[in-house]
Design a protein around this motif. Structure first.
Motif, mmCIF file in Angstrom:
data_model
loop_
_atom_site.group_PDB
_atom_site.id
_atom_site.type_symbol
_atom_site.label_atom_id
_atom_site.label_comp_id
_atom_site.label_asym_id
_atom_site.label_seq_id
_atom_site.Cartn_x
_atom_site.Cartn_y
_atom_site.Cartn_z
ATOM 1 N N GLY A 197 1.072 -1.318 -0.270
ATOM 2 C CA GLY A 197 0.531 -0.459 -0.116
ATOM 3 C C GLY A 197 1.044 1.188 0.151
ATOM 4 N N LYS A 198 1.630 1.142 1.087
ATOM 5 C CA LYS A 198 2.788 2.580 0.765
ATOM 6 C C LYS A 198 3.149 3.260 -0.831
ATOM 7 N N MET A 199 3.395 1.595 -0.961
ATOM 8 C CA MET A 199 4.115 1.309 -2.384
ATOM 9 C C MET A 199 3.866 2.761 -3.327
ATOM 10 N N LEU A 200 2.135 2.039 -3.483
ATOM 11 C CA LEU A 200 0.800 2.448 -4.146
ATOM 12 C C LEU A 200 0.689 3.889 -3.948
ATOM 13 N N THR A 201 0.955 4.294 -2.969
ATOM 14 C CA THR A 201 0.187 5.508 -2.876
ATOM 15 C C THR A 201 1.388 6.438 -3.171
ATOM 16 N N THR A 235 -4.375 -2.173 13.697
ATOM 17 C CA THR A 235 -3.571 -1.529 14.719
ATOM 18 C C THR A 235 -2.528 -2.288 13.689
ATOM 19 N N ARG A 236 -1.680 -2.908 12.774
ATOM 20 C CA ARG A 236 -0.760 -4.029 12.175
ATOM 21 C C ARG A 236 -0.685 -3.145 10.811
ATOM 22 N N MET A 237 -0.792 -1.881 10.775
ATOM 23 C CA MET A 237 -0.594 -0.983 9.079
ATOM 24 C C MET A 237 -0.401 0.185 9.858
ATOM 25 N N ARG A 281 -1.584 5.840 8.932
ATOM 26 C CA ARG A 281 -1.954 7.498 8.949
ATOM 27 C C ARG A 281 -1.609 7.876 7.304
ATOM 28 N N ASP A 282 -1.430 7.517 6.286
ATOM 29 C CA ASP A 282 -1.334 7.599 4.868
ATOM 30 C C ASP A 282 -2.582 8.211 4.883
ATOM 31 N N MET A 283 -2.762 9.557 4.524
ATOM 32 C CA MET A 283 -3.873 10.706 4.176
ATOM 33 C C MET A 283 -4.385 9.892 2.832
ATOM 34 N N ASN A 284 -3.616 8.888 1.649
ATOM 35 C CA ASN A 284 -4.355 8.313 0.384
ATOM 36 C C ASN A 284 -4.432 7.025 0.319
ATOM 37 N N ALA A 285 -4.605 6.705 1.980
ATOM 38 C CA ALA A 285 -4.984 5.304 2.111
ATOM 39 C C ALA A 285 -6.142 5.583 2.619
#
Length: 420
Positions: free
Chosen positions: A166-170, A197-199, A204-208
């Motif tokens: 997900g971080k890679m995509l955002t 809680t495991r992510m 905290r990513d505003m695009n997720a």
């Protein structure tokens, strides 16, 4: 008595039996087509929206419907009070503007089992559907989002993978929505809902947007409103929808009926390839990823990859343009994640160019419609006054051995058809 046993027969056969006599105050909405654009099929009781059906037609070759249902968005909203109208408008406006709080509140609304809130949810979904269809037309008829189902046994590293992926995509400019489904306890009815809680980084990513939801007893590792939640997320501007499911085996077929691509995550120490075949889940996978391929697990990961490559060759080909792939990934080191996304994009492009993706979505709309019909029929069956009176009596006879479950089900069905 287990009432859902009545729905184990063919949908059409069961409904045909129910429709041989008038429903009195039990009516249903059927659209003349199986879907509206790419939107939501509707099978809701008429009395829940104040609508009326003008014509029924039943032909001998099965259940056929010719319904002239005069329904418009204006008629739907006429039933709402000013306060309810403002509430729906606020959710809709905030949703299409990309406000995560409004998306969260909208999903909570569609998950509600309260009768009035379910009616408000249908009005909201209809508004989002109209907007969704307009956006697809602007996009030249192409899907607005890529829907991906993720499944695997507990401990396969699904949440760890989603966070890195997900971080890679955002970071690449995508907006990602994660619908994480947790199993509900059969004893207490509760659900842990601990995926978020495991992510920590992704949450905290505003695009997720991460939304954990309980199954509430629904089979298939999904909630009864997962399809609606997908539609709301797409209306909110999210172009990649990940549905992380429980990983319960055969019931996972329900997930494949909601997504464009089904990805199976497997740990390197999960047994030989026959374990996957026996679960049946491998048959629906478009991509198999062997997780935790790092450190001491690289060798077993390579071995299990080779075994699954051999196993997939034995399965029937489901697509003319795509053969399922088996890759190795590591969310800890990042190895294989970029290559995995490239494979997913390749799948999307090939399926879209061949027309198989849109055909698949149309089939999914049909499945969705029949699922809603089953839900509505069962709900009306359960709430039929005479049926409710008969259930305790028949249950006692079944428990005493005086009556078989099959005969008891026939008695209840005849009671419902006769109207008491």
């Amino acid at each position: 008595m287990n009432i859902p046993m009545l729905l184990q027969h063919s949908h059409r056969r069961f409904l045909k039996g129910l429709l041989r006599t008038p429903f009195h105050r039990y009516h249903f909405i059927f659209h003349s087509s199986t879907h509206l654009g790419s939107g939501i099929p509707c099978a809701r009781p008429f009395n829940s929206l104040g609508l009326h059906c003008t014509k029924w037609m039943l032909l001998s070759n099965g259940l056929k419907r010719k319904l002239c249902v005069q329904t418009t968005l204006k008629e739907h909203t006429e039933e709402l009070s000013d306060k309810e109208q403002r509430f729906v408008d606020k959710l809709y406006t905030g949703l299409i503007q990309g406000h995560r709080a409004c998306l969260a509140e909208a999903i909570t609304l569609i998950e509600s089992t309260h009768k009035r809130k379910k009616e408000l949810a249908q009005v909201l979904l209809q508004k989002v559907l109209v907007y969704h269809r307009e956006q697809e037309q602007i996009n030249k008829g192409k899907p607005l989002a890529f829907r991906v189902g993720l499944s695997g046994p507990p401990g396969a590293g699904k949440s760890t993978f989603i966070e890195y992926f997900g971080k890679m995509l955002t970071e690449r400019g995508h907006k990602l929505s994660v619908l994480a489904v947790d199993p509900s306890s059969c004893t207490s009815g509760g659900s842990l809902l601990g995926d978020k809680t495991r992510m920590t980084e992704l949450s905290r990513d505003m695009n997720a947007y991460i939304r954990p939801s309980p199954t509430s007893g629904t089979l298939g590792g999904v909630t009864r409103t997962t399809n609606e939640a997908i539609l709301l997320c797409e209306g909110g501007g999210y172009d990649i929808i990940l549905i992380e499911t429980v990983g319960v085996g055969q019931s996972e077929f329900a997930v494949a009926d909601m997504v464009d691509m089904f990805v199976l995550l497997l740990p390197p120490a999960g047994g030989d390839e026959l374990q996957g075949i026996k679960r049946g889940i491998i048959e629906m996978a478009d991509l198999v990823a062997i997780t935790k391929s790092d450190g001491d697990l690289i060798v077993p990961a390579r071995r299990i990859q080779a075994e699954y490559v051999s196993a997939l060759k034995l399965l029937r080909k489901r697509s003319e343009v795509w053969r399922p792939k088996v890759i190795r990934i590591s969310a800890r080191s990042g190895e294989g994640i970029t290559e995995m996304w490239d494979k997913m994009r390749e799948f999307q492009d090939l399926m879209l160019a061949s027309g198989e993706l849109m055909a698949k979505r149309q089939r999914q709309q049909k499945v969705w419609m029949w699922n809603l019909i089953q839900e509505s029929v069962l709900e009306h069956f359960r709430t039929h006054p005479t049926v409710q009176e008969q259930i305790p009596v028949l249950e006692k006879k079944v428990l005493s051995g005086a009556l078989s479950p099959g005969l008891a089900a026939d008695v209840l069905l005849k009671t419902f058809k006769s109207g008491g």
